[in-house]
Design a protein around this motif. Structure first.
Motif, PDB file in Angstrom:
ATOM      1  N   ILE A  45      40.079  18.194  41.034  1.00 32.93           N
ATOM      2  CA  ILE A  45      39.993  16.732  41.102  1.00 32.93           C
ATOM      3  C   ILE A  45      38.723  16.180  40.467  1.00 32.93           C
ATOM      4  CG2 ILE A  45      41.428  16.628  43.176  1.00 32.93           C
ATOM      5  CD1 ILE A  45      38.816  16.002  44.735  1.00 32.93           C
ATOM      6  N   VAL A  46      37.734  17.029  40.209  1.00 35.44           N
ATOM      7  CA  VAL A  46      36.488  16.540  39.617  1.00 35.44           C
ATOM      8  C   VAL A  46      36.730  16.159  38.151  1.00 35.44           C
ATOM      9  CG1 VAL A  46      35.625  18.849  38.973  1.00 35.44           C
ATOM     10  CG2 VAL A  46      34.023  16.997  39.330  1.00 35.44           C
ATOM     11  N   PRO A  47      36.330  14.945  37.758  1.00 35.21           N
ATOM     12  CA  PRO A  47      36.459  14.555  36.351  1.00 35.21           C
ATOM     13  C   PRO A  47      35.570  15.450  35.476  1.00 35.21           C
ATOM     14  CG  PRO A  47      36.110  12.628  37.733  1.00 35.21           C
ATOM     15  CD  PRO A  47      35.863  13.838  38.588  1.00 35.21           C
ATOM     16  N   VAL A  48      36.147  15.951  34.390  1.00 29.45           N
ATOM     17  CA  VAL A  48      35.424  16.863  33.498  1.00 29.45           C
ATOM     18  C   VAL A  48      35.262  16.217  32.128  1.00 29.45           C
ATOM     19  CG1 VAL A  48      35.405  19.124  32.395  1.00 29.45           C
ATOM     20  CG2 VAL A  48      36.337  18.878  34.710  1.00 29.45           C
ATOM     21  N   MET A  49      34.005  16.093  31.729  1.00 27.17           N
ATOM     22  CA  MET A  49      33.672  15.596  30.392  1.00 27.17           C
ATOM     23  C   MET A  49      33.102  16.753  29.592  1.00 27.17           C
ATOM     24  SD  MET A  49      32.118  11.800  31.086  1.00 27.17           S
ATOM     25  CE  MET A  49      31.018  12.178  32.462  1.00 27.17           C
ATOM     26  N   MET A  50      33.868  17.205  28.608  1.00 28.92           N
ATOM     27  CA  MET A  50      33.368  18.250  27.725  1.00 28.92           C
ATOM     28  C   MET A  50      32.328  17.610  26.822  1.00 28.92           C
ATOM     29  SD  MET A  50      35.116  20.911  28.631  1.00 28.92           S
ATOM     30  CE  MET A  50      34.697  22.101  27.378  1.00 28.92           C
ATOM     31  N   LEU A  51      31.191  18.256  26.690  1.00 29.06           N
ATOM     32  CA  LEU A  51      30.129  17.797  25.807  1.00 29.06           C
ATOM     33  C   LEU A  51      29.699  19.017  25.004  1.00 29.06           C
ATOM     34  CD1 LEU A  51      28.385  15.403  24.968  1.00 29.06           C
ATOM     35  CD2 LEU A  51      26.764  16.037  26.761  1.00 29.06           C
ATOM     36  N   SER A  52      30.106  19.037  23.740  1.00 35.65           N
ATOM     37  CA  SER A  52      29.945  20.235  22.935  1.00 35.65           C
ATOM     38  C   SER A  52      29.473  19.902  21.530  1.00 35.65           C
ATOM     39  CB  SER A  52      31.300  20.958  22.857  1.00 35.65           C
ATOM     40  OG  SER A  52      31.207  22.103  22.046  1.00 35.65           O
ATOM     41  N   ALA A  53      28.891  20.886  20.874  1.00 37.05           N
ATOM     42  CA  ALA A  53      28.540  20.756  19.459  1.00 37.05           C
ATOM     43  C   ALA A  53      29.739  21.132  18.588  1.00 37.05           C
ATOM     44  CB  ALA A  53      27.347  21.642  19.128  1.00 37.05           C
ATOM     45  N   SER A  54      30.740  21.752  19.176  1.00 39.13           N
ATOM     46  CA  SER A  54      31.905  22.224  18.422  1.00 39.13           C
ATOM     47  C   SER A  54      32.860  21.085  18.078  1.00 39.13           C
ATOM     48  CB  SER A  54      32.667  23.281  19.225  1.00 39.13           C
ATOM     49  OG  SER A  54      33.866  23.620  18.554  1.00 39.13           O
ATOM     50  N   ARG A  55      33.133  20.964  16.789  1.00 40.12           N
ATOM     51  CA  ARG A  55      34.124  20.015  16.300  1.00 40.12           C
ATOM     52  C   ARG A  55      35.426  20.735  15.901  1.00 40.12           C
ATOM     53  NH1 ARG A  55      32.258  14.908  14.854  1.00 40.12           N
ATOM     54  NH2 ARG A  55      29.999  14.690  14.962  1.00 40.12           N
ATOM     55  N   LEU A  56      35.523  21.998  16.248  1.00 45.31           N
ATOM     56  CA  LEU A  56      36.708  22.765  15.867  1.00 45.31           C
ATOM     57  C   LEU A  56      37.948  22.155  16.509  1.00 45.31           C
ATOM     58  CD1 LEU A  56      35.351  26.408  16.253  1.00 45.31           C
ATOM     59  CD2 LEU A  56      35.754  25.159  14.122  1.00 45.31           C
ATOM     60  N   PRO A  57      38.947  21.806  15.706  1.00 41.22           N
ATOM     61  CA  PRO A  57      40.166  21.204  16.269  1.00 41.22           C
ATOM     62  C   PRO A  57      40.796  22.060  17.358  1.00 41.22           C
ATOM     63  CG  PRO A  57      40.162  20.973  13.887  1.00 41.22           C
ATOM     64  CD  PRO A  57      38.995  21.858  14.238  1.00 41.22           C
ATOM     65  N   ASP A  58      40.758  23.382  17.219  1.00 32.24           N
ATOM     66  CA  ASP A  58      41.337  24.258  18.248  1.00 32.24           C
ATOM     67  C   ASP A  58      40.609  24.112  19.584  1.00 32.24           C
ATOM     68  OD1 ASP A  58      43.193  25.197  16.428  1.00 32.24           O
ATOM     69  OD2 ASP A  58      42.173  27.115  16.087  1.00 32.24           O
ATOM     70  N   ASP A  59      39.286  23.945  19.548  1.00 34.40           N
ATOM     71  CA  ASP A  59      38.516  23.749  20.780  1.00 34.40           C
ATOM     72  C   ASP A  59      38.891  22.430  21.448  1.00 34.40           C
ATOM     73  OD1 ASP A  59      37.164  26.156  20.524  1.00 34.40           O
ATOM     74  OD2 ASP A  59      35.356  25.246  19.676  1.00 34.40           O
ATOM     75  N   VAL A  60      38.988  21.377  20.639  1.00 37.05           N
ATOM     76  CA  VAL A  60      39.318  20.051  21.167  1.00 37.05           C
ATOM     77  C   VAL A  60      40.709  20.064  21.795  1.00 37.05           C
ATOM     78  CG1 VAL A  60      39.666  17.613  20.594  1.00 37.05           C
ATOM     79  CG2 VAL A  60      37.820  18.899  19.496  1.00 37.05           C
ATOM     80  N   VAL A  61      41.678  20.578  21.064  1.00 39.42           N
ATOM     81  CA  VAL A  61      43.066  20.625  21.562  1.00 39.42           C
ATOM     82  C   VAL A  61      43.143  21.454  22.832  1.00 39.42           C
ATOM     83  CG1 VAL A  61      45.397  21.500  21.057  1.00 39.42           C
ATOM     84  CG2 VAL A  61      44.142  20.187  19.327  1.00 39.42           C
ATOM     85  N   ARG A  62      42.522  22.617  22.823  1.00 39.78           N
ATOM     86  CA  ARG A  62      42.598  23.511  23.982  1.00 39.78           C
ATOM     87  C   ARG A  62      41.954  22.873  25.211  1.00 39.78           C
ATOM     88  NH1 ARG A  62      45.838  26.348  26.502  1.00 39.78           N
ATOM     89  NH2 ARG A  62      44.996  28.165  27.546  1.00 39.78           N
ATOM     90  N   ALA A  63      40.823  22.192  25.017  1.00 41.54           N
ATOM     91  CA  ALA A  63      40.154  21.537  26.149  1.00 41.54           C
ATOM     92  C   ALA A  63      41.071  20.499  26.784  1.00 41.54           C
ATOM     93  CB  ALA A  63      38.845  20.892  25.687  1.00 41.54           C
TER      94      ALA A  63
END
Length: 150
Positions: A91-109
Motif C-alpha cells: 500500500i505504500v506509494p512508490v516513486m522510482m527515482l533513477s538515473a536509468s532511462r532504459l525503456p525496459d527499466d521504466v516499463v518493468r517498474a
C-alpha cells in the motif's frame, strides 16, 4: 503539504544521491521524518519491521518510498516484485527515482506497480522542483491507514 505524520523512506545506495534528496525535501519545506536505507534487502526488512527495524515506534511504516532501481542485495525492481505479493506492505506509494532511462527499466517498474518513474535531475534546484511537485500531488491523495505488520 504531504501528510505530516508520515515517514519518508529513501532507498538509495549512493550516499551523495541520498543526501541530495534529503536536502531537496527539506528545501521544499517538507518536515516529515526521513529514513534512508542503502539496499533492497533493507527496504524489505524495514517495511516488515524485522531485525534492527522491529521497533515500530522508532521505525514507523512509511507514507511514501523513494526507490532507486540499481541497488545491491536486491534491486529496486526486485523490491517492487516483492511488494506486489505482500498485501499490507504494497500500500505504500512508490516513486522510482533513477538515473536509468532504459525503456525496459521504466516499463518493468510500472508493470511491477511503481506509482511513478522519475529520472534523477542534473541540479539540486531541479530536484527540489521535482520533490515539490511530487509531494504536492501526494498531499491531495488519501493514504490508507498504516498497517500493523506486513
Amino acid at each position: 503539504m504531504f501528510h505530516r505524520d508520515r515517514l519518508i523512506l529513501i532507498a538509495e545506495d549512493n550516499q551523495n544521491d541520498a543526501h541530495l534528496l534529503q536536502i531537496a525535501i527539506r528545501r521544499s519545506e517538507i518536515k516529515n521524518p526521513i529514513y534512508i536505507v542503502e539496499d533492497g534487502e533493507a527496504v524489505i526488512n524495514y517495511l516488515c519491521g524485522k531485525g534492527e527495524y522491529a521497533d515500530r515506534a522508532a521505525f514507523r511504516f512509511p507514507g511514501v518510498l523513494f526507490l532507486d532501481i540499481k541497488m545491491p542485495r536486491l534491486s529496486g525492481l526486485e523490491v517492487l516484485d516483492w511488494l506486489k505479493n505482500h498485501q499490507q506492505c504494497k500500500i505504500v506509494p512508490v516513486m522510482m527515482l533513477s538515473a536509468s532511462r532504459l525503456p525496459d527499466d521504466v516499463v518493468r517498474a510500472y508493470q511491477l506497480g511503481a506509482n511513478s518513474y522519475m529520472i534523477k535531475p542534473a541540479t539540486i534546484n531541479e530536484l527540489v522542483e521535482l520533490v515539490k511537485l511530487s509531494f504536492n500531488f501526494w498531499s491531495y491523495c488519501e493514504l490508507p491507514p498504516t498497517p500493523a505488520l506486513c
